[in-house]
Design a protein around this motif. Sequence first.
Motif, PDB file in Angstrom:
ATOM      1  N   MET A 114      33.660 -91.334 -23.650  1.00 52.19           N
ATOM      2  CA  MET A 114      34.028 -92.754 -23.631  1.00 52.19           C
ATOM      3  C   MET A 114      35.129 -93.058 -24.635  1.00 52.19           C
ATOM      4  O   MET A 114      36.091 -93.773 -24.330  1.00 52.19           O
ATOM      5  N   MET A 115      35.022 -92.502 -25.860  1.00 53.22           N
ATOM      6  CA  MET A 115      35.987 -92.844 -26.904  1.00 53.22           C
ATOM      7  C   MET A 115      37.343 -92.196 -26.653  1.00 53.22           C
ATOM      8  O   MET A 115      38.384 -92.812 -26.888  1.00 53.22           O
ATOM      9  N   VAL A 116      37.331 -90.955 -26.152  1.00 54.55           N
ATOM     10  CA  VAL A 116      38.602 -90.317 -25.794  1.00 54.55           C
ATOM     11  C   VAL A 116      39.206 -90.993 -24.576  1.00 54.55           C
ATOM     12  O   VAL A 116      40.426 -91.190 -24.496  1.00 54.55           O
ATOM     13  N   GLY A 117      38.364 -91.378 -23.613  1.00 54.28           N
ATOM     14  CA  GLY A 117      38.857 -92.055 -22.417  1.00 54.28           C
ATOM     15  C   GLY A 117      39.532 -93.378 -22.730  1.00 54.28           C
ATOM     16  O   GLY A 117      40.534 -93.736 -22.104  1.00 54.28           O
ATOM     17  N   LEU A 118      39.016 -94.102 -23.698  1.00 54.76           N
ATOM     18  CA  LEU A 118      39.641 -95.365 -24.089  1.00 54.76           C
ATOM     19  C   LEU A 118      40.975 -95.140 -24.796  1.00 54.76           C
ATOM     20  O   LEU A 118      41.842 -96.016 -24.797  1.00 54.76           O
ATOM     21  N   TYR A 135      41.147 -92.999 -33.685  1.00 53.92           N
ATOM     22  CA  TYR A 135      41.935 -94.240 -33.725  1.00 53.92           C
ATOM     23  C   TYR A 135      42.620 -94.488 -35.072  1.00 53.92           C
ATOM     24  O   TYR A 135      43.397 -95.427 -35.188  1.00 53.92           O
ATOM     25  N   GLY A 136      42.321 -93.669 -36.089  1.00 55.54           N
ATOM     26  CA  GLY A 136      42.968 -93.845 -37.381  1.00 55.54           C
ATOM     27  C   GLY A 136      42.496 -95.068 -38.142  1.00 55.54           C
ATOM     28  O   GLY A 136      43.304 -95.850 -38.652  1.00 55.54           O
ATOM     29  N   LYS A 137      41.196 -95.243 -38.270  1.00 54.78           N
ATOM     30  CA  LYS A 137      40.628 -96.400 -38.959  1.00 54.78           C
ATOM     31  C   LYS A 137      40.489 -96.121 -40.456  1.00 54.78           C
ATOM     32  O   LYS A 137      40.361 -94.982 -40.896  1.00 54.78           O
ATOM     33  N   PHE A 138      40.511 -97.210 -41.250  1.00 51.54           N
ATOM     34  CA  PHE A 138      40.306 -97.151 -42.699  1.00 51.54           C
ATOM     35  C   PHE A 138      41.227 -96.145 -43.372  1.00 51.54           C
ATOM     36  O   PHE A 138      40.821 -95.379 -44.249  1.00 51.54           O
ATOM     37  N   GLY A 139      42.470 -96.132 -42.964  1.00 54.80           N
ATOM     38  CA  GLY A 139      43.459 -95.283 -43.603  1.00 54.80           C
ATOM     39  C   GLY A 139      43.455 -93.833 -43.178  1.00 54.80           C
ATOM     40  O   GLY A 139      44.261 -93.038 -43.667  1.00 54.80           O
ATOM     41  N   MET A 140      42.561 -93.460 -42.281  1.00 52.65           N
ATOM     42  CA  MET A 140      42.523 -92.085 -41.789  1.00 52.65           C
ATOM     43  C   MET A 140      43.669 -91.871 -40.802  1.00 52.65           C
ATOM     44  O   MET A 140      44.138 -92.814 -40.157  1.00 52.65           O
ATOM     45  N   PRO A 141      44.154 -90.646 -40.658  1.00 51.41           N
ATOM     46  CA  PRO A 141      45.250 -90.403 -39.706  1.00 51.41           C
ATOM     47  C   PRO A 141      44.778 -90.589 -38.264  1.00 51.41           C
ATOM     48  O   PRO A 141      43.651 -90.239 -37.910  1.00 51.41           O
ATOM     49  N   GLU A 142      45.653 -91.155 -37.443  1.00 53.45           N
ATOM     50  CA  GLU A 142      45.339 -91.324 -36.018  1.00 53.45           C
ATOM     51  C   GLU A 142      45.634 -89.995 -35.315  1.00 53.45           C
ATOM     52  O   GLU A 142      46.774 -89.652 -35.041  1.00 53.45           O
ATOM     53  N   MET A 143      44.592 -89.259 -34.969  1.00 55.62           N
ATOM     54  CA  MET A 143      44.741 -87.913 -34.444  1.00 55.62           C
ATOM     55  C   MET A 143      44.464 -87.793 -32.946  1.00 55.62           C
ATOM     56  O   MET A 143      44.673 -86.729 -32.358  1.00 55.62           O
ATOM     57  N   LEU A 145      42.962 -86.927 -29.521  1.00 58.77           N
ATOM     58  CA  LEU A 145      42.029 -85.906 -29.049  1.00 58.77           C
ATOM     59  C   LEU A 145      41.717 -84.878 -30.131  1.00 58.77           C
ATOM     60  O   LEU A 145      40.576 -84.411 -30.260  1.00 58.77           O
ATOM     61  N   ALA A 146      42.717 -84.518 -30.937  1.00 54.13           N
ATOM     62  CA  ALA A 146      42.472 -83.571 -32.023  1.00 54.13           C
ATOM     63  C   ALA A 146      41.443 -84.122 -33.003  1.00 54.13           C
ATOM     64  O   ALA A 146      40.629 -83.377 -33.567  1.00 54.13           O
ATOM     65  N   GLY A 147      41.442 -85.428 -33.205  1.00 57.31           N
ATOM     66  CA  GLY A 147      40.447 -86.061 -34.074  1.00 57.31           C
ATOM     67  C   GLY A 147      39.039 -85.905 -33.522  1.00 57.31           C
ATOM     68  O   GLY A 147      38.087 -85.682 -34.274  1.00 57.31           O
ATOM     69  N   ALA A 148      38.905 -86.014 -32.194  1.00 57.19           N
ATOM     70  CA  ALA A 148      37.597 -85.805 -31.577  1.00 57.19           C
ATOM     71  C   ALA A 148      37.125 -84.374 -31.790  1.00 57.19           C
ATOM     72  O   ALA A 148      35.944 -84.123 -32.067  1.00 57.19           O
ATOM     73  N   GLY A 149      38.048 -83.419 -31.672  1.00 55.87           N
ATOM     74  CA  GLY A 149      37.680 -82.023 -31.895  1.00 55.87           C
ATOM     75  C   GLY A 149      37.256 -81.771 -33.330  1.00 55.87           C
ATOM     76  O   GLY A 149      36.255 -81.091 -33.586  1.00 55.87           O
ATOM     77  N   LEU A 150      38.021 -82.317 -34.283  1.00 57.84           N
ATOM     78  CA  LEU A 150      37.684 -82.139 -35.693  1.00 57.84           C
ATOM     79  C   LEU A 150      36.346 -82.794 -36.011  1.00 57.84           C
ATOM     80  O   LEU A 150      35.536 -82.242 -36.779  1.00 57.84           O
ATOM     81  N   ALA A 151      36.080 -83.953 -35.416  1.00 60.19           N
ATOM     82  CA  ALA A 151      34.792 -84.620 -35.617  1.00 60.19           C
ATOM     83  C   ALA A 151      33.645 -83.753 -35.117  1.00 60.19           C
ATOM     84  O   ALA A 151      32.583 -83.666 -35.748  1.00 60.19           O
ATOM     85  N   THR A 152      33.853 -83.074 -33.986  1.00 61.84           N
ATOM     86  CA  THR A 152      32.818 -82.195 -33.441  1.00 61.84           C
ATOM     87  C   THR A 152      32.539 -81.025 -34.379  1.00 61.84           C
ATOM     88  O   THR A 152      31.381 -80.665 -34.621  1.00 61.84           O
ATOM     89  N   VAL A 153      33.602 -80.417 -34.926  1.00 53.13           N
ATOM     90  CA  VAL A 153      33.431 -79.300 -35.856  1.00 53.13           C
ATOM     91  C   VAL A 153      32.633 -79.744 -37.077  1.00 53.13           C
ATOM     92  O   VAL A 153      31.652 -79.093 -37.481  1.00 53.13           O
TER      93      VAL A 153
END
Length: 462
Positions: free
Chosen positions: A41-45, A186-194, A196-204
């Motif tokens: 859902m989050m990647v799809g959005l 989505y790059g919230k709270f100063g984090m980089p907007e990554m 799909l790569a952000g979703a992968g890093l979150a999974t790891v």
Amino acid sequence: MQAISLFFKKYSGEYRALLRLGAPVLLTQVGGICVSFADTMMVGLYGVNELAAAAFVNSVFLIPLVMLMGLAAGLTPLVGALFGRGSLAEAGRIARGGLQINLMAGALFTMVMGALYFFLDCFNQPEEIMPLIRRYYLILMFTLVPMSLFNALQQWANGVTDTASPMWMILLSVGVNILLNWLLIYGKFGMPEMGLAGAGLATVIARVTGLIGMALIVFCTRRYHPFRAGFSNPGRLGAVRRKVWRTSYPVMIQSGVECSLWTFGAVVCGWYGAVQLASYQVTNTIGQLGFMIYQSFGVAVSVRVANYAGVLDEAGAGRCARAGVHINLVLATLASLVFLVGGKHLLSLFSESPDVISGAALLLWPLVLYQYLDALQLTLCNAIRGTSKVRPLLWISVVSYIIVGVPVLLLFADTFGWHNLGVYYSFDIALLTAAVMAWIIFRRTKIEGAADDIAESMKKNR
């Protein structure tokens, strides 16, 4: 009425034990599905290309992930049998051997998937999403080893009837994954907007978090102290590792073979257009809800049968398996009612296309039959796993899902022209074959000496 009263009196203890063990496993399974749903859902959005790339990479990684889970599942009956007879140090030794086997398997699968990376262009995916695919693929490769180690620790816990600890660690991972998805995609709270790569890093990060938490429970809490003596001073583990491997590899191959039939079903559905494939995928998604429930109580059956095997109680093992069948068939009836009464509403949650929804609605009747057959074969296959004599599971999977499943799928879908409806009815035939074979094999399986064999093989190699 007296017959009914005697029936429930006979099985009431098993019902309570299976519900107590199965409920935490069910929450664990729900947690895993929540991660999948949240990622989608989050990647799809975020974007269509990102969603397409994620769908491809996750499909490629599905088979190794399922096979690693199957490999770890072979550890449960070995630990459970020793736990059932009170041989806690030996259980710790075999848990160490199981961790080593799963670590090696995770590293091997990582190398295999690394080699496959150089052939991604051969899958003929759209050129515009290939950069996304490559980056996401490389990130997910780092999840295989943490996942394999977590699986082994989880099955160790299941074998000693501690199904709650893995549940809490999975729920922790779900929370971490969803939070980091929101921050990194989505790059919230100063984090980089990554993206799909952000979703992968979150999974790891989420899977490593779950592994660390599970390791702290196993190696630092009082409950596992009796096992740590055998784990810390294992002696020579060659025979132990061979025992774990012989018990585990048939489950690993069975899981991979079974999974491959459903993957092949998606390929065949794609021959008939996007709507057919989308209808198939949507139906599979709601069908997972039933599968999670049956598998959860199947795991509970495996643990209980392993405990009975440890004290050579063959009558208790049979009673447990029958009680598990009763519970899962009742749950299959409830799931079927949900699908028949509210199926179209469920389908509309995943697609707004009238064609997709109407196409998926045609699959609800074979999906209902699917529930009973899946519940039956899952329960019986897990009962066989509990005896630790798991090699017949390999034959069940090869015969049911390859020798029977693949030809029937092509016959129904292509020759008869039933398309994705034929694919789903072929699943029913394959599951029926698996259920019948599992019933016959379990009834013929003897558990005498199972725990003694395990303990004796380890004593010789101290």
